[in-house]
Design an enzyme around this catalytic site. Structure first.
Site, PDB file in Angstrom:
ATOM      1  N   CYS A 116       9.840  36.463  35.902  1.00 13.04           N
ATOM      2  CA  CYS A 116       9.794  36.729  37.112  1.00 13.04           C
ATOM      3  C   CYS A 116       8.560  37.596  38.076  1.00 13.04           C
ATOM      4  O   CYS A 116       8.931  38.574  37.630  1.00 13.04           O
ATOM      5  CB  CYS A 116      10.921  35.985  37.996  1.00 13.04           C
ATOM      6  SG  CYS A 116      12.068  34.193  37.590  1.00 13.04           S
ATOM      7  N   CYS A 198       8.290  32.175  40.142  1.00 11.47           N
ATOM      8  CA  CYS A 198       9.197  32.122  40.126  1.00 11.47           C
ATOM      9  C   CYS A 198       9.380  34.255  40.522  1.00 11.47           C
ATOM     10  O   CYS A 198       8.224  35.077  40.722  1.00 11.47           O
ATOM     11  CB  CYS A 198      10.636  32.507  39.162  1.00 11.47           C
ATOM     12  SG  CYS A 198      10.319  33.090  37.700  1.00 11.47           S
TER      13      CYS A 198
HETATM   14  C1  LIG Z   1      11.412  40.433  41.702  1.00 11.77           C
HETATM   15  O1  LIG Z   1      11.349  41.586  42.770  1.00 11.77           O
HETATM   16  C2  LIG Z   1      12.120  41.550  42.948  1.00 11.77           C
HETATM   17  C3  LIG Z   1      11.509  42.214  44.631  1.00 11.77           C
HETATM   18  O2  LIG Z   1      11.372  43.352  45.199  1.00 11.77           O
HETATM   19  C4  LIG Z   1      13.364  41.819  43.369  1.00 11.77           C
HETATM   20  O3  LIG Z   1      14.999  42.043  43.584  1.00 11.77           O
HETATM   21  C5  LIG Z   1      14.083  40.977  41.606  1.00 11.77           C
HETATM   22  O4  LIG Z   1      15.043  42.151  41.037  1.00 11.77           O
HETATM   23  C6  LIG Z   1      12.772  40.778  41.080  1.00 11.77           C
HETATM   24  N1  LIG Z   1      12.915  40.365  39.954  1.00 11.77           N
HETATM   25  C7  LIG Z   1      12.841  40.747  38.481  1.00 11.77           C
HETATM   26  C8  LIG Z   1      13.231  39.863  37.546  1.00 11.77           C
HETATM   27  O5  LIG Z   1      12.142  42.223  38.236  1.00 11.77           O
END
Ligand SMILES: *[C@@H]1O[C@H](CO)[C@@H](O)[C@H](O)[C@H]1NC(C)=O
Ligand SMILES: *[C@@H]1O[C@H](CO)[C@@H](O)[C@H](O)[C@H]1NC(C)=O
Ligand SMILES: *[C@@H]1O[C@H](CO)[C@@H](O)[C@H](O)[C@H]1NC(C)=O
Length: 294
Positions: A116, A198
């Site tokens: 993601c 995602c």
């Molecule tokens: C993706 O980005 C969001 C917002 O910056 C963050 O809260 C989330 O932990 C991130 N997810 C991953 C898998 O790095």
């Protein structure tokens, strides 16, 4: 034997040979003519350039480069099998009636899950976006995935009842043949790419053309439409302007407003930033003296 009789027989033999030769030459000419009139090399003639020369070597070479060197975690992929599946998706089929299903075996062999927050779409920023992903390895455009990498900039087509590719010509975008192998391929893989996106999803758009966002681009018509609201946390757009170029559209322009309203309908939060700094720095590499560069 009288000299005249021998010379007469000679003339007769000579005459027969000449007629025979004439018939042969005529026959060959007619056959060649008919064949050319039907289709050169048994393929229909299109307006676009033909299948990329040496396509199998290029495709296989890219497959091995990607799976052995760039992303060795994919080293177990079978490139020969992938090439065969690619070929079988369009060889011997009606060039204007290729379907998404035709590409399913290829897609199955090349599955690759992106984490993601790492999807980057683009529209009309082809060169800049790939200079950026080369430097910023956390983000992937479609051309940075195995399938996109192998097919990037290639042309391919065949025809029904012919087991060879058509190296002479392939349908161009202008022709009445929208379900051509190349077009259906990018449509199918763009859709997959968007469906899989995602977390925080990004898009790099071009603010130096009249409309940074257009609904009938691949991004506007396929990728945006296939983002899943329950998987996508938000869409972040970066509108980039050429250094020293036009500032003809921006985050506050009507085309971005159009995108904003589509996102509102899809219930996906949307943000937009003009000339996102990290990408600006990449542009500055070739314009270090410009006033907008640090
Ligand atoms: C993706 O980005 C969001 C917002 O910056 C963050 O809260 C989330 O932990 C991130 N997810 C991953 C898998 O790095
Ligand atoms: C296109 O192909 C599908 C299945 O391969 C077939 O059902 C359909 O009739 C074809 N359409 C045309 C216009 O040839
Ligand atoms: C914007 O589009 C123009 C025209 O296609 C192109 O020359 C330019 O490089 C693009 N700019 C960016 C930032 O990609």
């Amino acid at each position: 034997m009288a000299p005249w009789s021998s010379s007469s027989r000679g003339r007769r033999v000579c005459c027969c040979v000449l007629i025979g030769l004439g018939v042969l030459v005529l026959g060959a000419a007619v056959t060649a003519g008919i064949r050319r009139w039907l289709q050169p090399s048994g393929h229909k003639q299109w307006e676009g350039a033909g299948t990329t020369a040496h396509i199998s070597e290029i495709f296989l070479g890219r497959c091995f480069t990607y799976t052995q060197i760039i992303h060795p975690e994919l080293r177990d992929k079978n490139c020969q099998k992938i090439w065969n599946a690619f070929k079988n998706s369009f060889i011997s089929k009606d060039t204007c009636n290729i379907t998404e299903e035709d590409y399913q075996p290829l897609i199955k062999l090349t599955t690759q899950t992106l984490p993601c927050n790492q999807t980057l779409f683009w529209s009309k920023t082809n060169v800049l976006v790939h200079r950026y992903t080369k430097a910023q390895k956390e983000l992937f455009t479609l051309e940075d995935t195995l399938l996109g990498y192998m097919a990037d900039d290639l042309i391919w087509c065949g025809s029904s009842g012919n087991s060879e590719m058509n190296y002479q010509s392939c349908p161009s975008r202008m022709e009445n043949c929208s379900n051509s192998p190349v077009f259906v391929f990018w449509k199918t893989v763009s859709k997959k790419f968007a469906e899989a996106a995602c977390g925080v999803v990004h898009v790099m758009l071009n603010g130096s053309i009249s409309r940074a966002f257009v609904r009938n681009s691949i991004f506007g018509s396929i990728e945006v439409m296939n983002l899943h609201q329950e998987r996508v946390h938000s869409l972040r757009a970066w509108v980039m302007h050429d250094i020293g170029g036009d500032f003809s559209d921006s985050c506050s322009g009507s085309s971005i407003n159009d995108l904003r309203s589509i996102m509102r309908e899809k219930n996906i939060p949307f943000t937009c930033q003009d000339d996102y700094k990290p990408v600006r720095y990449i542009q500055c590499v070739s314009h270090p003296e410009h006033s907008s560069c640090p």
